[in-house]
Structure formats: structure tokens, C-alpha cells
Design an enzyme around this catalytic site. Structure first.
Site, short mmCIF file in Angstrom:
data_model
loop_
_atom_site.label_atom_id
_atom_site.label_comp_id
_atom_site.label_asym_id
_atom_site.label_seq_id
_atom_site.Cartn_x
_atom_site.Cartn_y
_atom_site.Cartn_z
N ASP A 116 5.26 2.37 -41.33
CA ASP A 116 6.31 2.39 -42.35
C ASP A 116 6.93 3.76 -42.53
OD1 ASP A 116 6.34 -0.36 -43.42
OD2 ASP A 116 4.24 0.05 -43.86
N GLU B 180 8.80 -11.64 -47.61
CA GLU B 180 7.66 -10.82 -47.19
C GLU B 180 7.15 -10.01 -48.37
OE1 GLU B 180 8.25 -8.22 -43.91
OE2 GLU B 180 8.84 -9.81 -42.54
#
Length: 264
Positions: free
Chosen positions: A56, A45
Site C-alpha cells: 500500500d 472492498e
């Protein structure tokens, strides 16, 4: 069968690490990717930096901040991606990105450029699958044979999971815990059963991420998930050692090798 689907053709769970592109600089990311893939990553990723990364946690937020200290360049992102793909064409690359950078570039232009750079999948945390924008984008991705990978959280309803089947490909990214990305000490209760349910409803491999950092956690999850996704723990190594490229390469390779060796 897509390149991503073929990775899941064996019974062995897949190790999927994540790195934030541009941290601490674009060129170093080629070395980080190479070390992780040599260490056993089956899919990689690649995070595209964004100024408001709502999904995040602090480690990746700081990585994005470091990356954005330099002028942001989607052109450079695509060039670095192509370099990684050239080094390891057998390893599928997936962008994890917020929708804004794609929209700013133009969806058709982005899709074409991403495909040419070697991208085989996209994860977009802030683009719900059941919107007109997502449906239109999914059609573009299908034409380019890029998988559209969706997130399922502990709060996602069964009806919504079933509806996802028509708009998802590659694999499902199962978020193992509430909140943002980051390391957790313990895994959620009922995780195994929930992952099995999602796999049965959608008919795709299910990979688990958010909060996974240790070899013991990866070992346990790999017994029932098709893949184990690790981001913050990888990015923490880069945060602490990225200023010394050779040291960081060694640490990333060792970490990836230990995680891969632990998995079933």
C-alpha cells in the site's frame, strides 16, 4: 454461482471501491460503505488495518496508522462488517487483508467468523497462491463458499497465471502498475491486451486496480476490464473530510456516482 460471480453476469463493468476499516473510527465506516454502495458500488472492498502494509501507498498507510491509533479489534472489524452487510445484503463484501491478522486469530476461526459477518471474498496480497498455507486455506474457503481472489501484476509470468486457475475464484485483481497503491496520471501501455490475456488464461472476470482515480480513467478501463477498483482516491476523501461525517458522506456518494456513471 457465488454472490461475487453473479455481479459479473451482465456486460457492464463493476465499480469496486475500497475503504480502510477503522478510519477515522469503526462506526463512521458504516456510513462510508453505505454512501459508496448507494452511489453505485457493485462490490465493496474492506481493508483490515495492519502495521506493515507492504503493498500500500502513503494514503492507505496513513489510514491504517489512524485506525491503529486505537486498540485493534478483530471482533470490532467483524461486527462492523456485519452491520454493513445488514444494510446492503445484495452487495458482496470482500476483505483485503494481510495474512498476519488472519493467522493470529486462527484461520478456521477467522473463516467461520468472516462468513457469518457477510464476507464473500478475500484478497491477501502477501500470501502467494502456490504455498502449502494457501492451498490449505483455499480448501477452508471453498467449504465456506468464500472466493479466494488473487493478484496478477505486470511482472507475473504466463505460466504462473495459468497455474493460478486451480486456486482462484470470484475474480482476478489485476494490478495496473508497478509499485504500491496510489493515484497515477496515466494508464500503463498495453493494459487492455494484458487484461484480456489474463481473462483468457484463468477464465475469471478481471478487475483492474492500483492508480485509478478519475472518471476518465474508469471510463476507459471499463471498456475492457470486468471491474474497476479504486482505493486511494476514495481513502483520500475520507482523510480530508472524515472529521465531518455528513460532508464526507456527501463527497463519497458524489464521487461514487460520478465514477459509476462514467463506466461502460
Amino acid at each position: 454461482m457465488s454472490a461475487i460471480s453473479s455481479v459479473f453476469s451482465s456486460d457492464k463493468s463493476v465499480f469496486i471501491p475500497y475503504i480502510s476499516l477503522g478510519d477515522p473510527d469503526y462506526e463512521s465506516c458504516i456510513s462510508w460503505a453505505d454512501a459508496l454502495i448507494r452511489g453505485g458500488a457493485g462490490i465493496l472492498e474492506l481493508g483490515i488495518p495492519f502495521s506493515d502494509p507492504v503493498a500500500d501507498g502513503p494514503v492507505i498507510q496513513k489510514a491504517f496508522k489512524r485506525a491503529l491509533a486505537y486498540p485493534f479489534s478483530m471482533k470490532k472489524i467483524l461486527e462492523i462488517t456485519a452491520e454493513i452487510h445488514k444494510l446492503h445484503p445484495e452487495t458482496p463484501l470482500v476483505y483485503l487483508t494481510y495474512f498476519n491478522p488472519l493467522y493470529s486469530m486462527g484461520l478456521e476461526a477467522f473463516t467461520e467468523s468472516a462468513k457469518n459477518s457477510g464476507i464473500q471474498g478475500l484478497i491477501i496480497p502477501d500470501l502467494p497462491f502456490d504455498t502449502s498455507e494457501a492451498e490449505e486455506f483455499f480448501s477452508q474457503l471453498e467449504r465456506k463458499k468464500i472466493d479466494f481472489i488473487h493478484l496478477v501484476t505486470p511482472a507475473t509470468t504466463i505460466d504462473r497465471i495459468q497455474s493460478m486457475k486451480s486456486f482462484a475464484s470470484g475474480f482476478i485483481y489485476y494490478v495496473t502498475s508497478y509499485g504500491v497503491t496510489g493515484e497515477r496520471r496515466a494508464l500503463a501501455v498495453g493494459l487492455k491486451e494484458r487484461i484480456q490475456m489474463v481473462r483468457n488464461k484463468v477464465g475469471l472476470p478481471v478487475c483492474a486496480g492500483f492508480g485509478i482515480s478519475t472518471a476518465d480513467q474508469a471510463k476507459e478501463i471499463s471498456t475492457y476490464a470486468n471491474g474497476v477498483i479504486i482505493g486511494s482516491a476514495v481513502q483520500k476523501i475520507i482523510e480530508e473530510s472524515g472529521s465531518n461525517r455528513e460532508v464526507c458522506i456527501s463527497k463519497l456518494f458524489t464521487y461514487a456516482s460520478e465514477i459509476r456513471a462514467s463506466m461502460k
